[in-house]
Scaffold this motif. Structure first.
Motif, short mmCIF file in Angstrom:
data_model
loop_
_atom_site.label_atom_id
_atom_site.label_comp_id
_atom_site.label_asym_id
_atom_site.label_seq_id
_atom_site.Cartn_x
_atom_site.Cartn_y
_atom_site.Cartn_z
N ARG A 92 50.23 93.48 60.48
CA ARG A 92 51.24 93.68 60.75
C ARG A 92 51.52 92.50 62.64
O ARG A 92 53.26 92.62 62.35
CB ARG A 92 51.44 95.23 61.77
CG ARG A 92 50.75 95.63 62.91
CD ARG A 92 50.84 96.65 62.76
NE ARG A 92 52.08 97.25 63.76
CZ ARG A 92 52.01 98.57 64.16
NH1 ARG A 92 51.78 99.44 63.45
NH2 ARG A 92 53.49 98.81 64.55
N ASP A 93 51.34 92.04 63.14
CA ASP A 93 51.09 91.58 64.09
C ASP A 93 51.33 89.67 64.07
O ASP A 93 50.78 89.34 64.66
CB ASP A 93 49.89 91.76 65.60
CG ASP A 93 50.32 93.49 66.17
OD1 ASP A 93 51.34 93.85 66.16
OD2 ASP A 93 49.09 93.50 65.75
N ILE A 94 51.77 89.66 62.25
CA ILE A 94 51.22 88.23 62.19
C ILE A 94 52.64 87.27 63.25
O ILE A 94 52.44 86.01 63.54
CB ILE A 94 52.33 88.12 60.95
CG1 ILE A 94 51.51 86.39 60.75
CG2 ILE A 94 53.53 88.13 60.41
CD1 ILE A 94 51.73 86.05 58.93
N TRP A 95 53.51 87.80 63.92
CA TRP A 95 54.32 87.48 64.29
C TRP A 95 53.67 86.53 65.91
O TRP A 95 54.21 85.39 66.44
CB TRP A 95 55.99 88.00 65.36
CG TRP A 95 55.39 89.27 66.32
CD1 TRP A 95 54.08 90.15 66.52
CD2 TRP A 95 55.40 88.44 67.78
NE1 TRP A 95 54.59 89.81 67.77
CE2 TRP A 95 54.51 89.20 68.46
CE3 TRP A 95 56.44 87.37 68.68
CZ2 TRP A 95 54.93 89.30 70.45
CZ3 TRP A 95 56.40 87.27 69.97
CH2 TRP A 95 55.82 87.97 70.33
N LEU A 96 52.55 86.65 66.23
CA LEU A 96 51.44 86.54 67.22
C LEU A 96 50.95 84.89 66.89
O LEU A 96 50.68 84.35 67.36
CB LEU A 96 50.27 87.15 67.19
CG LEU A 96 50.56 88.35 68.57
CD1 LEU A 96 49.61 89.60 68.25
CD2 LEU A 96 51.06 88.48 69.29
N HIS A 97 50.99 84.70 65.42
CA HIS A 97 50.88 83.44 64.48
C HIS A 97 52.17 82.71 64.55
O HIS A 97 52.36 81.94 65.14
CB HIS A 97 50.12 83.89 63.57
CG HIS A 97 48.60 84.29 63.44
ND1 HIS A 97 47.83 84.27 62.35
CD2 HIS A 97 47.87 84.97 64.92
CE1 HIS A 97 46.68 85.18 62.97
NE2 HIS A 97 46.60 85.14 64.25
N GLU A 98 53.00 83.06 63.75
CA GLU A 98 54.30 82.18 62.97
C GLU A 98 55.30 81.51 64.12
O GLU A 98 55.77 80.83 64.01
CB GLU A 98 54.62 82.29 61.75
CG GLU A 98 53.38 83.05 60.98
CD GLU A 98 53.10 82.04 60.66
OE1 GLU A 98 53.33 80.83 61.19
OE2 GLU A 98 51.96 82.06 59.58
N GLY A 99 55.80 82.76 64.86
CA GLY A 99 56.70 82.94 65.53
C GLY A 99 55.60 82.01 66.78
O GLY A 99 56.74 81.19 67.13
N PHE A 100 54.87 81.83 67.37
CA PHE A 100 53.95 81.20 68.05
C PHE A 100 54.13 79.78 67.70
O PHE A 100 54.12 78.65 68.90
CB PHE A 100 52.86 81.29 68.72
CG PHE A 100 52.46 82.72 70.16
CD1 PHE A 100 52.78 82.51 71.43
CD2 PHE A 100 53.35 84.04 69.81
CE1 PHE A 100 52.46 83.09 72.33
CE2 PHE A 100 53.36 84.69 70.51
CZ PHE A 100 52.79 84.66 72.02
N ALA A 101 54.13 79.33 66.33
CA ALA A 101 53.77 78.46 65.60
C ALA A 101 55.17 77.91 65.84
O ALA A 101 55.20 76.37 65.89
CB ALA A 101 53.04 78.47 64.82
N CYS A 102 56.30 77.87 65.65
CA CYS A 102 57.64 78.20 65.35
C CYS A 102 57.75 77.43 66.94
O CYS A 102 58.88 76.39 66.56
CB CYS A 102 58.46 78.98 65.07
SG CYS A 102 60.31 78.47 64.43
N TYR A 103 58.16 78.32 67.59
CA TYR A 103 58.36 77.78 68.82
C TYR A 103 57.59 76.40 69.47
O TYR A 103 58.32 76.12 70.30
CB TYR A 103 58.40 79.49 70.28
CG TYR A 103 58.82 79.01 71.13
CD1 TYR A 103 60.18 78.41 70.58
CD2 TYR A 103 58.05 78.58 72.38
CE1 TYR A 103 60.95 78.58 72.29
CE2 TYR A 103 59.07 79.34 73.76
CZ TYR A 103 60.29 78.70 73.49
OH TYR A 103 61.05 78.33 74.44
N SER A 104 56.60 76.43 69.04
CA SER A 104 55.71 75.21 69.34
C SER A 104 56.29 73.69 68.59
O SER A 104 56.90 72.82 68.81
CB SER A 104 54.03 75.02 69.26
OG SER A 104 53.36 75.99 70.00
#
Length: 455
Positions: A325-337
């Motif tokens: 459920r917390d996948i934004w901690l992976h994909e949101g951070f990588a996208c912002y990178s």
């Protein structure tokens, strides 16, 4: 064979599967993960024949019982056949293999805290596992193979506790025909050739989730790209050398920028694999990333993806979600990178990119809850973009100095750990005197897209 029961001597009572009450099976993937024990190390001894797509292997799992265990399971795809099982050197009283689960009843029940060494010999023709997100796991290439496990494909090629919070060290030995190069997670510690076969042995010391384990085999050459700030190498077909040199030409500068923004790189080295086949998307793995030949277009057309995959080494690999459920901690951070790299490289600013993507998201359906998007939507592009926008809103709210201090604190405090959204919210609270409650409520826990703060 799958579905066949094996009995040796007198059987013991299996009883229900037990585990730590604070554990549990992830509701996004209720068929994956196992209770009652925790794996601390995998040792995989694999042999793969490229032409016939035949895999044979022995997996040794070192684990600890965390409850009274009369029976336990591991994840292993049913298209692979199990030929032998032992627990602490003894054959179990019973094991069965069906529906993606290898169920093992040890000859003697294990008390809490007991050490478990489980050895499983298996083989077959590996193939991906079909699921709601398509096919994931072991995949044949035109000449070779790769493993793309996210989220539940690891069991397509080795027996495991396939849950993202189940992190362990690995030794992966791969024997294949000598013309091919075999790459896996970690550092190459041994290589030996006998007759027409070569064995490559890799040691992954830092804890790794099963979905990040990988093997890549193909007619590749290995090239060094950098020694500092981190050793970086490329593994690719010789025909792609020239376009790769241009398309990945800023890999070292990107690594330097991310080390500055996120803190020290968390692993001993970084490997970029480029297959001779095209791939729809790059593949995330711990200590390495895999791209397709189509990502070498000679125009740096995939550089944002190069940044995205490198950023996962911090956000996803070192810090790994506890629940999907917390996948934004992976994909949101990588996208912002991706946006941070564009800003550092002198292209578009992160703010300009954020506002452009905000405009696009605003025109789409407003039914995504970032903190719990649901299994069907966890790889929705809106998770990536809204996650990145959440970080940009946080940056605008607390300021650049506090924001980047927060990122470095986050990667340092939870290095090699399993994390949750609440963990990040807690670290963020230490980096500002402002209340962030409204920000989190709007961006994480509500479906309408909030406005971005003024720059």
């Amino acid at each position: 064979m799958p579905g066949k029961s094996h009995k040796h001597g007198s059987a013991t009572t299996g009883g229900p599967l037990l585990g730590d009450p604070t554990d549990g099976i992830d509701p996004y993937l209720p068929g994956n993960g196992n209770l009652g024990y925790r794996v601390s190390r995998y040792e995989l001894d694999l042999e793969y024949k490229v032409a016939s797509n035949r895999l044979s292997g022995t997996a040794t799992l070192t684990a600890t019982a965390i409850a009274h265990v009369g029976r336990f399971t591991v994840d292993l795809a049913s298209h692979l056949s199990v030929s032998k099982v032992s627990v602490n050197g003894s054959r179990p009283s019973r094991y069965t293999h069906r529906s993606g689960k290898l169920s093992i009843t040890p000859a003697h029940a294990l008390p809490p805290g007991a050490a478990m060494t489980v050895e499983i010999k298996y083989g077959g023709s590996p193939r991906p596992i079909r699921g709601p997100w398509g096919e994931v796991g072991f995949e044949e290439l035109t000449e070779g193979a790769l493993c793309a496990n996210q989220p539940n494909g690891a069991a397509s090629w080795f027996p495991c506790d396939d849950h993202p919070a189940s992190k362990a060290s690995y030794q992966i030995a791969i024997t294949t025909e000598s013309p091919y190069t075999a790459v896996a997670n970690g550092t190459l510690v041994r290589k030996r050739t006998k007759a027409a076969m070569t064995t490559w042995v890799y040691e992954q010391v830092e804890p790794m989730a099963t979905y990040l384990a990988t093997v890549s085999i193909g007619p590749y050459e290995k090239k060094s790209l950098a020694r500092k700030p981190v050793p970086i190498c490329a593994v690719l077909p010789s025909r792609l050398t020239d376009t790769f040199a241009h398309d990945f030409g800023r890999q070292r500068e990107m690594m330097t920028a991310f080390c500055d923004m996120f803190g020290p790189y968390p692993f001993p080295e970084y490997t970029v694999v480029v297959t001779d086949d095209n791939l729809e998307i790059p593949i995330e793995a711990q200590g390495m990333s895999t791209f397709g030949a189509n990502h070498c277009d000679g125009r740096r057309g995939s550089e944002r993806l190069v940044a995205h995959e490198l950023a996962h080494q911090w956000f996803g690999n070192s810090l790994t979600l506890t629940r999907w459920r917390d996948i934004w901690l992976h994909e949101g951070f990588a996208c912002y990178s991706e946006w941070l790299w564009a800003e550092r490289a002198g292209d578009d600013t992160a703010d300009a990119l954020a506002r452009s993507h905000h405009k696009r998201l605003a025109s789409q359906r407003q039914d995504l809850l970032l903190s719990d998007p649901g299994a069907e939507k966890m790889f929705d592009d809106r998770v990536y973009k809204r996650g990145a926008l959440t970080l940009h809103a946080l940056r605008l709210t607390i300021g650049d100095d506090a924001f980047f201090d927060l990122l470095r604190d986050w990667t340092h405090e939870y290095r090699y750990s399993s994390v949750t959204t609440d963990d990040f919210v807690g670290v963020a609270a230490r980096h500002t005197d402002l209340s962030l409650t409204e920000l989190w409520d709007a961006w994480l826990h509500s479906t309408p897209l909030p406005d971005l703060p003024d720059a």
